[in-house]
Enzyme design. Sequence first.
Site, mmCIF file in Angstrom:
data_model
loop_
_atom_site.group_PDB
_atom_site.id
_atom_site.type_symbol
_atom_site.label_atom_id
_atom_site.label_comp_id
_atom_site.label_asym_id
_atom_site.label_seq_id
_atom_site.Cartn_x
_atom_site.Cartn_y
_atom_site.Cartn_z
ATOM 1 N N GLU A 129 0.817 -1.222 0.000
ATOM 2 C CA GLU A 129 0.000 0.000 0.000
ATOM 3 C C GLU A 129 0.846 1.266 0.000
ATOM 4 O O GLU A 129 0.381 2.332 -0.387
ATOM 5 C CB GLU A 129 -0.960 0.129 1.190
ATOM 6 N N HIS A 307 -6.601 -8.766 11.261
ATOM 7 C CA HIS A 307 -7.087 -8.723 9.881
ATOM 8 C C HIS A 307 -5.930 -8.721 8.880
ATOM 9 O O HIS A 307 -6.147 -8.951 7.696
ATOM 10 C CB HIS A 307 -8.004 -7.513 9.659
#
Lengths: 363, 363
Positions: A129, A307
Amino acid sequence: APNPCTDFDMAYFNSYAHLGIHEEMIKDRARTESYRNAIFQHQDRIAGKVVVDVGCGTGILSIFCAQAGAKRVYAVDASNIAVQANEVVKANNLSDTIIVFHGRVEDVEIDEEVDVIVSEWMGYMLLYESMLGSVITARDRWLKPGGLILPSTATLYLAPVTHPDRYSESIDFWRNVYGIDMSAMLPLAKQCAFEEPSVETITGENVLTWPYVVKQVDCYTVTLHELESVSTRFKFTSMMRAPFHGFAFWFDVEFGIPVKYPSNNNTRTAFVESPNNQNTDGTQRKKRANPNDALVLSTAPEDPPTHWQQTLIYFYDPIEVEQDQVIEGSVTLSQSKENPRFMNIHLEYASNGRYFVKESVMR
Amino acid sequence: APNPCTDFDMAYFNSYAHLGIHEEMIKDRARTESYRNAIFQHQDRIAGKVVVDVGCGTGILSIFCAQAGAKRVYAVDASNIAVQANEVVKANNLSDTIIVFHGRVEDVEIDEEVDVIVSEWMGYMLLYESMLGSVITARDRWLKPGGLILPSTATLYLAPVTHPDRYSESIDFWRNVYGIDMSAMLPLAKQCAFEEPSVETITGENVLTWPYVVKQVDCYTVTLHELESVSTRFKFTSMMRAPFHGFAFWFDVEFGIPVKYPSNNNTRTAFVESPNNQNTDGTQRKKRANPNDALVLSTAPEDPPTHWQQTLIYFYDPIEVEQDQVIEGSVTLSQSKENPRFMNIHLEYASNGRYFVKESVMR
């Protein structure tokens, strides 16, 4: 002048406009509670001070900072979620404290220096990212000398793993499909299952030996340049006899304080390193040394799942390793030329006289 | 001349080139074992006969037909998976029996009539993907009068559902996020969670009353034209007091025989309907009547889960219904003009004097 906002950036920001992703992140208690605890642990450096929240999302970390007594919080997000964050701030009567900016940290204007930067910027295998760049930009634009960055450091780990169940379920499955031999599928099965990095949860039992530190990021000193390509050599000694199926990446972050605090010497200084972490790049470490009692958010296989899970790079075929067998090689992570938000993963590894190369792209 | 192969079709075929989707379908035991059982139950109509497998995928159904004694099986698939199916056929020394065609049923040439069509064509909520059209094309091009189609019928159901846990987890969650009132998110949360149809597994306990038959497809007689738009009115009487959260769709298929079998009258005739199914379109049915003991593959909430799960259309806000309260309205399923493989779902419903419209697109 800041870098222009590209189509890749726009696609990235749009991916955070949907609420589901924020729901998932907020519901990750290890993540959200670590940040909340860190903010309250550092309340003495936040109360009455100015904070910037880089990539604020729904604004939850900004609200934690307001609860911890921040004088003013600049909540910045380039995604449309910033519009919602502003609604939440208004509904909670926090508009006097929290100022939401819908824009990039490169583009927004904050007319004062800030005492604290808080940001949840970590992607899969830490660097995916490339959001850390926004934290660096915010730091270099606004952070006071001696200011606090949360988290303060981040460490990316690599370890060889065995995962017979996963291999069997996706690959060996084709050897006997309701009594039919579909082994002719095996080459395609290996390619489909293992061409790309796989984000999944493994346990400590899947790990063949202690992890290697691929990269330690000091958020006070890291530069954009050093993130363009991260490379290290590694050498593992397998602790068991097992089929070696691939490599796992994971990370942790620490919420420490900058050294020499309280400090008035106006030099921006590195995070306090624990003594046996002095030479961390490429050092195999057996146990976290944490003499500062800094809060840690870990995504390691032996810790409760988050997550982020772990990121696995599987080989097409497992390598049988003996106990004490040496696995050595190198890994290079670099921004994809196709899209700077993507990551190229170049692995070279050798064991028992055989040499392999695996190229993957995390899209 | 057949319809041209569009970019939408190409994207659709490409989606089946990856092995993961076939692995998931094959591992759905309810699906694969139903087909295998049906093929062997109808062995007397398959042994020594010619079969076409429409959308053969990995070729597993073709191999079941070969195992059941088929003289010849034409296995047709427009996706690149056909290349793999051919490898599996060769590796199993079945090349003399199974001929794999990599192409659309509209385009391939089979120089004989076939006795049997077998196809696993069902998409989410039965009609999504529009693959039934390929079965119709194959039937009209090649099936002998009196030939067998597996499955023989398919029925799409609709029922009102209550799902407080799901609603609470995605929507009410925002009312208290680690002690913060984020109710300002509710409009976006409802839109993000409930704008599109949701494929998920519910149980019989979520269903407020008996389902309605939206459409019964007789694979022997169905036409392309009647699939362009499927519409029915419905009227439910809630069996309980509950918040009514939305509608669920599911389907079942039966593996029956054509009527008048054995038949030499050369008329293609409808599947044997059970007596109380004579007027099925729009009829609420309480229990499957199945006097022919036809094998059934069901994806209903009360049956074991399949990879199709159920398809849910949630309302933004639940409607509180009392026991015996009437819910009536209509549903129209139609091919999207944006992409014929997509499906528009138009729902109108009224209860207790209030009237609602919900438009969704399954992409």
